[in-house]
Design a protein around this motif. Sequence first.
Motif, PDB file in Angstrom:
ATOM      1  N   LEU A  80       0.834  -1.204   0.000  1.00 35.02           N
ATOM      2  CA  LEU A  80       0.000   0.000   0.000  1.00 35.02           C
ATOM      3  C   LEU A  80       0.870   1.257   0.000  1.00 35.02           C
ATOM      4  CD1 LEU A  80      -2.765  -1.074   2.552  1.00 35.02           C
ATOM      5  CD2 LEU A  80      -2.997  -0.845   0.060  1.00 35.02           C
ATOM      6  N   GLY A  81       2.014   1.170   0.676  1.00 37.92           N
ATOM      7  CA  GLY A  81       2.943   2.296   0.638  1.00 37.92           C
ATOM      8  C   GLY A  81       3.453   2.546  -0.777  1.00 37.92           C
ATOM      9  N   GLN A  82       3.749   1.473  -1.495  1.00 37.45           N
ATOM     10  CA  GLN A  82       4.177   1.621  -2.890  1.00 37.45           C
ATOM     11  C   GLN A  82       3.055   2.196  -3.752  1.00 37.45           C
ATOM     12  OE1 GLN A  82       6.162  -1.954  -4.496  1.00 37.45           O
ATOM     13  NE2 GLN A  82       6.481  -2.608  -2.380  1.00 37.45           N
ATOM     14  N   MET A  83       1.817   1.751  -3.483  1.00 39.89           N
ATOM     15  CA  MET A  83       0.671   2.281  -4.219  1.00 39.89           C
ATOM     16  C   MET A  83       0.555   3.790  -4.005  1.00 39.89           C
ATOM     17  SD  MET A  83      -1.132   0.063  -6.007  1.00 39.89           S
ATOM     18  CE  MET A  83      -2.684   0.938  -6.085  1.00 39.89           C
ATOM     19  N   GLY A  84       0.708   4.211  -2.743  1.00 44.08           N
ATOM     20  CA  GLY A  84       0.642   5.640  -2.441  1.00 44.08           C
ATOM     21  C   GLY A  84       1.721   6.417  -3.175  1.00 44.08           C
ATOM     22  N   GLN A  88       1.095   9.297  -5.941  1.00 43.11           N
ATOM     23  CA  GLN A  88       1.688  10.613  -5.732  1.00 43.11           C
ATOM     24  C   GLN A  88       2.514  11.036  -6.943  1.00 43.11           C
ATOM     25  OE1 GLN A  88       1.232  12.838  -3.376  1.00 43.11           O
ATOM     26  NE2 GLN A  88       2.682  14.255  -4.368  1.00 43.11           N
ATOM     27  N   ARG A  89       3.261  10.101  -7.504  1.00 46.25           N
ATOM     28  CA  ARG A  89       4.037  10.415  -8.715  1.00 46.25           C
ATOM     29  C   ARG A  89       3.102  10.718  -9.876  1.00 46.25           C
ATOM     30  NH1 ARG A  89       7.932  13.094 -10.966  1.00 46.25           N
ATOM     31  NH2 ARG A  89       8.708  12.137 -12.907  1.00 46.25           N
ATOM     32  N   LEU A  93       3.015  14.205 -12.093  1.00 44.72           N
ATOM     33  CA  LEU A  93       3.060  14.251 -13.563  1.00 44.72           C
ATOM     34  C   LEU A  93       1.814  14.930 -14.133  1.00 44.72           C
ATOM     35  CD1 LEU A  93       4.437  10.681 -14.321  1.00 44.72           C
ATOM     36  CD2 LEU A  93       5.675  12.850 -14.467  1.00 44.72           C
ATOM     37  N   ALA A  94       0.676  14.724 -13.487  1.00 45.01           N
ATOM     38  CA  ALA A  94      -0.559  15.366 -13.952  1.00 45.01           C
ATOM     39  C   ALA A  94      -0.466  16.880 -13.799  1.00 45.01           C
ATOM     40  CB  ALA A  94      -1.755  14.822 -13.190  1.00 45.01           C
ATOM     41  N   VAL A  95       0.130  17.323 -12.699  1.00 46.16           N
ATOM     42  CA  VAL A  95       0.315  18.765 -12.502  1.00 46.16           C
ATOM     43  C   VAL A  95       1.215  19.332 -13.594  1.00 46.16           C
ATOM     44  CG1 VAL A  95       1.310  20.504 -10.972  1.00 46.16           C
ATOM     45  CG2 VAL A  95      -0.118  18.680 -10.021  1.00 46.16           C
ATOM     46  N   GLN A  96       2.279  18.596 -13.917  1.00 46.90           N
ATOM     47  CA  GLN A  96       3.154  19.043 -15.010  1.00 46.90           C
ATOM     48  C   GLN A  96       2.404  19.066 -16.337  1.00 46.90           C
ATOM     49  OE1 GLN A  96       6.879  16.881 -15.265  1.00 46.90           O
ATOM     50  NE2 GLN A  96       7.044  16.702 -13.031  1.00 46.90           N
ATOM     51  N   GLY A  97       1.615  18.010 -16.583  1.00 50.80           N
ATOM     52  CA  GLY A  97       0.899  17.908 -17.851  1.00 50.80           C
ATOM     53  C   GLY A  97      -0.201  18.929 -18.016  1.00 50.80           C
ATOM     54  N   SER A  98      -0.676  19.501 -16.894  1.00 46.09           N
ATOM     55  CA  SER A  98      -1.731  20.515 -17.000  1.00 46.09           C
ATOM     56  C   SER A  98      -1.170  21.887 -17.382  1.00 46.09           C
ATOM     57  CB  SER A  98      -2.485  20.620 -15.663  1.00 46.09           C
ATOM     58  OG  SER A  98      -1.610  21.067 -14.628  1.00 46.09           O
ATOM     59  N   ASN A  99       0.161  21.991 -17.411  1.00 41.10           N
ATOM     60  CA  ASN A  99       0.811  23.246 -17.792  1.00 41.10           C
ATOM     61  C   ASN A  99       0.719  23.430 -19.309  1.00 41.10           C
ATOM     62  OD1 ASN A  99       2.490  25.426 -18.258  1.00 41.10           O
ATOM     63  ND2 ASN A  99       4.066  24.727 -16.819  1.00 41.10           N
ATOM     64  N   GLY A 100       0.069  24.476 -19.728  1.00 34.76           N
ATOM     65  CA  GLY A 100      -0.154  24.698 -21.150  1.00 34.76           C
ATOM     66  C   GLY A 100       1.077  25.074 -21.930  1.00 34.76           C
ATOM     67  N   GLY A 115       2.063   5.383 -18.330  1.00 31.34           N
ATOM     68  CA  GLY A 115       1.870   3.984 -18.711  1.00 31.34           C
ATOM     69  C   GLY A 115       2.727   3.043 -17.878  1.00 31.34           C
ATOM     70  N   GLN A 116       3.960   3.460 -17.625  1.00 29.58           N
ATOM     71  CA  GLN A 116       4.849   2.648 -16.795  1.00 29.58           C
ATOM     72  C   GLN A 116       4.364   2.590 -15.341  1.00 29.58           C
ATOM     73  OE1 GLN A 116       7.426   0.795 -17.910  1.00 29.58           O
ATOM     74  NE2 GLN A 116       6.804   1.467 -19.952  1.00 29.58           N
ATOM     75  N   LEU A 117       3.829   3.707 -14.850  1.00 27.51           N
ATOM     76  CA  LEU A 117       3.300   3.734 -13.488  1.00 27.51           C
ATOM     77  C   LEU A 117       2.104   2.795 -13.352  1.00 27.51           C
ATOM     78  CD1 LEU A 117       3.457   7.564 -12.654  1.00 27.51           C
ATOM     79  CD2 LEU A 117       4.951   5.756 -11.781  1.00 27.51           C
ATOM     80  N   LYS A 118       1.266   2.758 -14.391  1.00 26.26           N
ATOM     81  CA  LYS A 118       0.120   1.855 -14.353  1.00 26.26           C
ATOM     82  C   LYS A 118       0.584   0.397 -14.299  1.00 26.26           C
ATOM     83  CE  LYS A 118      -3.811   0.079 -16.928  1.00 26.26           C
ATOM     84  NZ  LYS A 118      -4.526  -0.004 -18.216  1.00 26.26           N
TER      85      LYS A 118
END
Length: 296
Positions: A80-84, A88-89, A93-100, A115-118
Amino acid sequence: MRVTNNMLVMNFMNDYNNNLETMQKDQNMLSTGKRINKPSDDPVAVANSLRIRMDMARNDAYTKNVDDAKSWLDLTDSALGQMGDLIQRTRELAVQGSNGTLTQADMQNIAEEIGQLKSQMIQVGNTQYNGRYIFAGFKTTTQPFTDTSNSYSGDSSAIQFEVGAGGSKIAVNVTGDKVFDVSGGSSQLLDMMDKLKTALTAGDHLSVSNMLYNIDKEMENVLAIRADAGAKSNRIDLTKNRLQSDNYNFTTLLSKNEDADMAQVITNLQMDENVYRASLAAGAKIIQPSLIDFLR
């Protein structure tokens, strides 16, 4: 009553054997350290010892279950710690990707990492303990997640270990349908990862930004489940401490019931040995005279 020489000899031999048997008992207690070496020594104490040993055997079985449960929960907490960390990662990445201001190449690179995270999340979801999938419910031999589908192949059953008298049990597993937020047969967490990757690949900054809420919701879900697993682990620690205390008490009771007082045993042995030697000396005087001695 006429006392014959044969009667004297027989009585002497009986007393001699009794003294020898008493001394042998003392020697057995001295060599074994136990005052009970056979049931006839103390039937009541033997019965008590049997009950105590049965309690100790049950206590040992509970202790083994507790150790197994603790190992299972520790591995669950680690997973579960690894899942968290992975979620979090994903958020970072989503915050970075939301940058226009990012280029399409940058968005594509982020999408590849998503994809690798999934894939890593699925691998964590298939964590095994002693050949059993920890997130599969009762279906411990069935792989709960695959790379080709976001569905869950396990069930929602709780695996319980008996850890105390009176049928005291504790559920040690966390099912994958809760961890991966399965609804309608599909994991909302894995679906969200796919949608995030698709939006990044398409360069859709707004859709990526809108997914931050879902990412946070999945993070809260994993944290809540991990907190529950931690509470169970704490209970297991308390249970193990109690079992160790019980085992100490059982051992003390068994020692009091069976162990010999060595100082007393040595004293008794010395006294019985003196009696034995005295009986031999007295027997030598009793047996020595015979009719032949008077006819000389």
